[in-house]
Design a protein around this motif. Structure first.
Motif, PDB file in Angstrom:
ATOM      1  N   GLY A 501       0.845  -1.185   0.000  1.00 46.65           N
ATOM      2  CA  GLY A 501       0.000   0.000   0.000  1.00 46.65           C
ATOM      3  C   GLY A 501       0.875   1.227   0.000  1.00 46.65           C
ATOM      4  O   GLY A 501       1.958   1.239  -0.578  1.00 46.65           O
ATOM      5  N   ASP A 502       0.442   2.269   0.708  1.00 47.26           N
ATOM      6  CA  ASP A 502       1.173   3.530   0.759  1.00 47.26           C
ATOM      7  C   ASP A 502       2.123   3.513   1.952  1.00 47.26           C
ATOM      8  O   ASP A 502       1.712   3.686   3.099  1.00 47.26           O
ATOM      9  N   GLY A 503       3.407   3.304   1.685  1.00 46.76           N
ATOM     10  CA  GLY A 503       4.391   3.207   2.757  1.00 46.76           C
ATOM     11  C   GLY A 503       4.543   4.499   3.529  1.00 46.76           C
ATOM     12  O   GLY A 503       4.718   4.492   4.751  1.00 46.76           O
ATOM     13  N   ILE A 504       4.482   5.622   2.835  1.00 50.41           N
ATOM     14  CA  ILE A 504       4.670   6.911   3.497  1.00 50.41           C
ATOM     15  C   ILE A 504       3.500   7.212   4.435  1.00 50.41           C
ATOM     16  O   ILE A 504       3.699   7.677   5.571  1.00 50.41           O
ATOM     17  N   GLU A 505       2.281   6.901   4.002  1.00 49.72           N
ATOM     18  CA  GLU A 505       1.132   7.129   4.872  1.00 49.72           C
ATOM     19  C   GLU A 505       1.187   6.213   6.088  1.00 49.72           C
ATOM     20  O   GLU A 505       0.863   6.635   7.213  1.00 49.72           O
ATOM     21  N   LEU A 506       1.617   4.973   5.883  1.00 50.50           N
ATOM     22  CA  LEU A 506       1.781   4.050   7.012  1.00 50.50           C
ATOM     23  C   LEU A 506       2.806   4.612   7.999  1.00 50.50           C
ATOM     24  O   LEU A 506       2.604   4.567   9.221  1.00 50.50           O
ATOM     25  N   ILE A 520      11.133  11.357   5.587  1.00 53.35           N
ATOM     26  CA  ILE A 520      10.383  10.819   4.444  1.00 53.35           C
ATOM     27  C   ILE A 520      11.153  11.054   3.156  1.00 53.35           C
ATOM     28  O   ILE A 520      11.720  12.129   2.940  1.00 53.35           O
ATOM     29  N   HIS A 521      11.174  10.030   2.297  1.00 52.98           N
ATOM     30  CA  HIS A 521      11.779  10.144   0.968  1.00 52.98           C
ATOM     31  C   HIS A 521      10.670   9.901  -0.055  1.00 52.98           C
ATOM     32  O   HIS A 521      10.428   8.763  -0.471  1.00 52.98           O
ATOM     33  N   GLU A 522      10.001  10.966  -0.438  1.00 53.65           N
ATOM     34  CA  GLU A 522       8.841  10.867  -1.315  1.00 53.65           C
ATOM     35  C   GLU A 522       9.185  10.172  -2.634  1.00 53.65           C
ATOM     36  O   GLU A 522       8.421   9.361  -3.146  1.00 53.65           O
ATOM     37  N   LYS A 523      10.341  10.488  -3.181  1.00 49.18           N
ATOM     38  CA  LYS A 523      10.717   9.968  -4.495  1.00 49.18           C
ATOM     39  C   LYS A 523      10.744   8.451  -4.518  1.00 49.18           C
ATOM     40  O   LYS A 523      10.361   7.818  -5.509  1.00 49.18           O
ATOM     41  N   LEU A 553      22.848   1.087 -10.466  1.00 48.27           N
ATOM     42  CA  LEU A 553      21.986   1.169  -9.303  1.00 48.27           C
ATOM     43  C   LEU A 553      20.567   0.824  -9.750  1.00 48.27           C
ATOM     44  O   LEU A 553      20.156   1.162 -10.863  1.00 48.27           O
ATOM     45  N   PRO A 554      19.801   0.129  -8.911  1.00 43.82           N
ATOM     46  CA  PRO A 554      18.489  -0.338  -9.369  1.00 43.82           C
ATOM     47  C   PRO A 554      17.472   0.785  -9.500  1.00 43.82           C
ATOM     48  O   PRO A 554      17.483   1.754  -8.747  1.00 43.82           O
ATOM     49  N   LYS A 555      16.581   0.643 -10.492  1.00 45.23           N
ATOM     50  CA  LYS A 555      15.400   1.476 -10.601  1.00 45.23           C
ATOM     51  C   LYS A 555      14.293   0.773  -9.836  1.00 45.23           C
ATOM     52  O   LYS A 555      14.180  -0.454  -9.859  1.00 45.23           O
ATOM     53  N   VAL A 556      13.447   1.552  -9.173  1.00 49.00           N
ATOM     54  CA  VAL A 556      12.467   0.975  -8.266  1.00 49.00           C
ATOM     55  C   VAL A 556      11.051   1.315  -8.722  1.00 49.00           C
ATOM     56  O   VAL A 556      10.781   2.431  -9.133  1.00 49.00           O
ATOM     57  N   GLU A 557      10.156   0.309  -8.647  1.00 47.57           N
ATOM     58  CA  GLU A 557       8.753   0.508  -8.976  1.00 47.57           C
ATOM     59  C   GLU A 557       7.897  -0.154  -7.902  1.00 47.57           C
ATOM     60  O   GLU A 557       8.319  -1.092  -7.253  1.00 47.57           O
ATOM     61  N   ARG A 558       6.667   0.316  -7.785  1.00 46.78           N
ATOM     62  CA  ARG A 558       5.745  -0.241  -6.811  1.00 46.78           C
ATOM     63  C   ARG A 558       5.294  -1.632  -7.241  1.00 46.78           C
ATOM     64  O   ARG A 558       5.083  -1.893  -8.413  1.00 46.78           O
ATOM     65  N   SER A 559       5.138  -2.548  -6.260  1.00 47.07           N
ATOM     66  CA  SER A 559       4.768  -3.911  -6.613  1.00 47.07           C
ATOM     67  C   SER A 559       4.136  -4.582  -5.391  1.00 47.07           C
ATOM     68  O   SER A 559       3.594  -3.914  -4.531  1.00 47.07           O
ATOM     69  N   ASN A 560       4.238  -5.943  -5.331  1.00 50.39           N
ATOM     70  CA  ASN A 560       3.659  -6.690  -4.213  1.00 50.39           C
ATOM     71  C   ASN A 560       4.762  -7.339  -3.382  1.00 50.39           C
ATOM     72  O   ASN A 560       5.941  -7.205  -3.686  1.00 50.39           O
TER      73      ASN A 560
END
Length: 873
Positions: A501-506, A520-523, A553-560
């Motif tokens: 879900g939303d890690g920053i909100e958690l 917080i690291h929004e990026k 360096l790895p590129k990061v995307e949202r996933s499960n």
């Protein structure tokens, strides 16, 4: 008397295991604990002159001094021998899943093989115990019968290897075939017909489950073979027969699905057997009443069939319908997809475009055209709740490779043929990609007891994170090193939370409750909460990584959570514990990390891991040394391949420096780490002049003791990492030292300082290696060097005089300095010039030699020196 026995209603696996066990324990007596299955009874009757087995009524309990039990690990099905399990030593050989009725205190020999006899055959092979053709035939019969001729899902390669060995020992397949054929009688036909008539098929958790009841005044043997036939005829995923005969109700279950574990389904009735075939007996039971009870149990005990939302990929890579063919081509290449869904301006799916569609457009010179002109508009979609069987049927019927998952008209995921193959067979990998974990490795363990042993503050944080996740309707997990160290019973208060879900909100909501320092690291969708007592909480949104080129360096995307764990380095770091209230403490292990912890080995997830991120080479070595693990064979090969491909050269000095320093700081196991780094020729890969031999490793290991000694001489803090690095490069040629140091240290001033000390090291040793050296000579030789250099000299030189003078300098001389200044000389009427240095040097020398002690002595000596200079003396 030592006694060997097995379970009541003995099958061929139990009989074979008893006989095999008697060869391991020739001084033991074999005895049946109760009745035998019909075919086993027929076999025993024919061969009883060969099989020296007694019946239980011929055995006196009081004569038994030790008990060996095969093919069962509970005492409820061993007849009268149950009376002595708490009175004599008990040894168990079994292949069934342990349950809460297992005998306590027994010596266990348990492996999850398809047949128990396989365990004993391995023992016979290891001890080179010969077997004859008859024994080979019986043992093979046990394997064939318990694995349904090697077709049950719990069959292992060990069963097949054991069978191969038995065939080499002349096992007779004609005899085996005679006894494993179903004995179908007119009585079986009658019962079969009535069961079909009384059967009911219902859907439970997306599975077709058939239940049938029947009552008879007479007893019919081998009702299990009827269950197999009912299962085939009704084309169900599982069948449960409830048959009453002679005041007993027999519950027999058969399944073709791993999700339907028959012993677990019959647990309320104390069922036992194999995952896909088991039974239970209830005295004076009523079939209809038992059917009602079973129907209440099954929804809770049949694991839900996999549905689309559990195997789909998400978030979905989709294309806007106005994107050009050229741009779509580049996006597909980037993500390695062979097709992607297309969405319209309302974010609804409008089509599918495949690699073939794109190649056709490019071949016609239409790279600039929008993809909506080439996509397929007739899209077959599924819901998140669509079952695996339905998905398979749709893919085959429509001959398509992917099914978009749509929920409330929105694209929420995609299931591809690759996803399905990965789940069913693990055959989704490209020829150049090899994974080192099995797709059947997923395990769920309960870790609540381990969590209960944590300090209350840590446990409270885990509970609170789960509560916040529930409030936000987000799945939350604790992952990585914390889970690994929890299982290893090692303290680790760096908490890594992952949420689907939303890690920053958690992070915000959690920090609101605990009042830490939040960054917080929004990026990157990450946050860090710092708490007192060195507790750190990292919170991230479940993500996956891709590498644009090797060593990037790895590129990061949202996933499960699966993808988040898969992006990690080693299986032992890829486990997660659920923190939400409904499944708190459940540990998810997709990649076999628990087994690797038990086997004490470091295993990478797939062959390109070290190509994508060569720093993992250093981490593999660091973890292996820290935990005293070995690096798994294939993982070693992949490390060697990455080094041979010069992957380390693609790393920046900063990344190499960081990993080397991490290794150096683990001083307790540093020598092991260095030996492994050396064995992989990593130092030579970093710089050909970097020679790390056994002497260097020995001296590096001794640095910690030298540091302890110096701490007795001075309260001033030392940078032990610098000392370690100096010792590490001690065999590098002097003209290469600076070049090597720049790869290990970023600070240029520090590099220059260390270089000067390293270059002058030999001359220092030469000066101090004499038996008699005056105080000032010691002082001038050592004063230009830092404390870290002195410790290095002390550790590196094995000359006792050098070590003595370094310690003497640190204790007696290092703090000596003069108090007078040039201003004092000026007040004496001495004009500024080179004479100042001559005087000051003389004063310092006198003070070091001990002829003067204080400021007044310094002033008096300076005057005398000045007059001597002026007087020409």
């Amino acid at each position: 008397m030592k006694l060997i026995t097995s379970h009541q209603n003995l099958d061929f696996d139990g009989l074979a295991s008893m006989v095999a066990c008697s060869k391991l324990h020739p001084d033991a007596v074999m005895a049946f604990s109760g009745n035998l299955e019909q075919e086993v009874k027929r076999f025993y009757t024919f061969y009883k002159n060969v099989l020296s087995i007694r019946f239980s009524n011929k055995i006196k309990i009081e004569h038994i001094t030790s008990l060996i039990i095969v093919d069962i690990h509970t005492s409820d099905r061993i007849g009268k021998f149950k009376e002595i399990v708490s009175k004599v030593p008990v040894t168990i050989y079994d292949h069934h899943f342990p349950n809460d009725r297992a005998m306590l205190g027994a010596s266990l020999h348990m492996h999850k093989y398809g047949a128990c006899i396989t365990i004993l055959i391995e023992e016979l092979m290891n001890k080179d115990i010969e077997i004859n053709p008859f024994e080979a035939t019986l043992f093979a019969l046990g394997i064939y019968a318990d694995t349904n001729c090697l077709t049950f899902s719990n069959t292992t390669s060990q069963d097949a290897k054991a069978l191969s060995f038995l065939l080499e020992k002349e096992a007779n397949l004609e005899i085996i075939n005679d006894y494993i054929q179903d004995t179908w009688s007119p009585e079986h036909e009658e019962v079969f017909t009535m069961l079909l008539h009384n059967s009911e098929t219902i859907e439970i958790n997306h599975f077709r489950v058939a239940i049938a009841t029947y009552s008879s005044e007479k007893f019919v043997n081998e009702v299990g073979i009827i269950a197999n036939k009912v299962l085939d005829v009704l084309r169900a995923d599982a069948v449960f027969l409830i048959v009453r005969m002679e005041e007993r109700c027999y519950l027999i279950g058969r399944s073709v699905e791993d999700n339907i574990n028959i012993p677990f389904a019959l647990q309320k009735f104390k069922g036992a057997g194999h995952p896909r075939a088991a039974s239970a007996t209830v005295r004076n039971g009523n079939p209809e009443q038992l059917k009602g009870e079973l129907l209440k149990e099954l929804p809770k005990r049949i694991a839900p069939q996999i549905v689309a939302k559990e195997i789909m990929s998400w978030p979905v890579k989709s294309l806007d319908e106005n994107v050009s063919i050229d741009e779509a081509n580049r996006i597909m290449l980037r993500y390695g997809h062979t097709g992607m869904p297309v969405i319209d301006e309302n974010k609804k799916i409008s089509g599918i475009i495949s690699r073939t569609d794109i190649e056709k457009a490019i071949n016609h010179g239409l790279s600039h055209a929008p993809i909506k002109a080439f996509m397929s508009h007739d899209v077959v979609t599924i819901k998140p709740s669509t079952s695996l069987n339905e998905i398979n049927e749709l893919l085959v019927t429509h001959n398509i490779g992917r099914l978009p998952v749509v929920d409330n008209s929105r694209l929420t995921g995609i299931v591809t043929r690759t996803d399905l193959l990965k789940y069913l067979h693990g055959t989704n990998s490209s020829y150049w990609y090899q994974q080192l974990f099995s797709n059947n490795d997923e395990r769920i363990y309960q870790c609540s007891e381990s969590i209960d042993r944590l300090p209350s503050k840590i446990k409270s944080l885990l509970l609170l994170a789960g509560e916040v996740g529930d409030e936000l309707n987000q799945k939350v997990y604790i992952v990585g090193g914390f889970v690994r160290d929890l299982l290893l019973k090692t303290d680790n208060w760096d908490l890594d939370f992952v949420t689907e879900g939303d890690g920053i909100e958690l992070a915000r909501q959690l920090n609101h409750k605990i009042g830490g320092k939040l960054t917080i690291h929004e990026k990157f969708g990450t946050a860090v909460i710092k708490l007192p007592q060195f507790i750190s909480i990292d919170i991230v949104t479940a993500r996956r990584e891709y590498y644009e080129y090797p060593a990037a360096l790895p590129k990061v995307e949202r996933s499960n959570i699966w993808s988040d764990l898969f992006r990690r380095d080693f299986t032992i770091n890829c486990m997660a514990i659920a923190l939400n209230q409904d499944n708190f403490g459940e540990m998810i292990d997709y990649f076999g990390g628990m087994k690797d912890l038990q086997d004490k080995q470091i295993r990478v997830l797939y062959n390109l891991s070290f190509i994508e991120d060569p720093t993992r080479i250093f981490r593999a070595i660091r973890f292996a040394a820290r935990f005293n693990f070995t690096i798994e064979k294939s993982t070693c090969q992949y490390i060697e391949q990455a080094i041979s491909a010069n992957m380390l050269e693609k790393l920046s000095n900063d990344r190499i420096r960081e990993e080397i320093i991490h290794i150096i700081r683990e001083q307790d196991v540093l020598d092991k780490s260095l030996q492994m780094l050396n064995s992989f020729k990593i130092f030579k890969s970093l710089d050909p002049s970097l020679t790390i031999n056994s002497m260097v490793i020995r001296k590096v290991k001794n640095v910690r003791f030298s540091l302890e000694g110096f701490r007795q001489l001075s309260s001033k803090p030392f940078n032990q990492t610098i000392v370690m690095l100096m010792q590490l490069i001690s065999e590098v040629d002097t003209d290469k030292i600076s070049e090597v140091l720049k790869k290990l240290i970023a600070n240029e001033t520090l590099v220059n300082s260390i270089t000067q000390s390293m270059v002058k090291r030999r001359s220092v040793y030469e000066i101090l290696s004499q038996e008699e050296v005056d105080r000032y000579t010691i002082y001038t030789a050592l004063k230009p060097h830092s404390d870290e250099a002195l410790i290095f000299f002390y550790n590196d030189s094995e000359n006792p005089y050098v070590r003595h003078y370094i310690a003497f300098y640190k204790l007696k001389l290092s703090s000596i300095h003069i108090k007078i200044t040039g201003k004092d000389l000026q007040e004496m009427g001495i004009k500024p010039g080179p004479i100042y240095k001559m005087i000051m040097d003389s004063v310092l020398k006198a003070k070091v030699l001990g002829t003067i002690y204080d400021r007044n002595g310094e002033l008096e000596f300076a005057k005398q020196k000045y007059h001597r200079i002026k007087g020409g003396n």
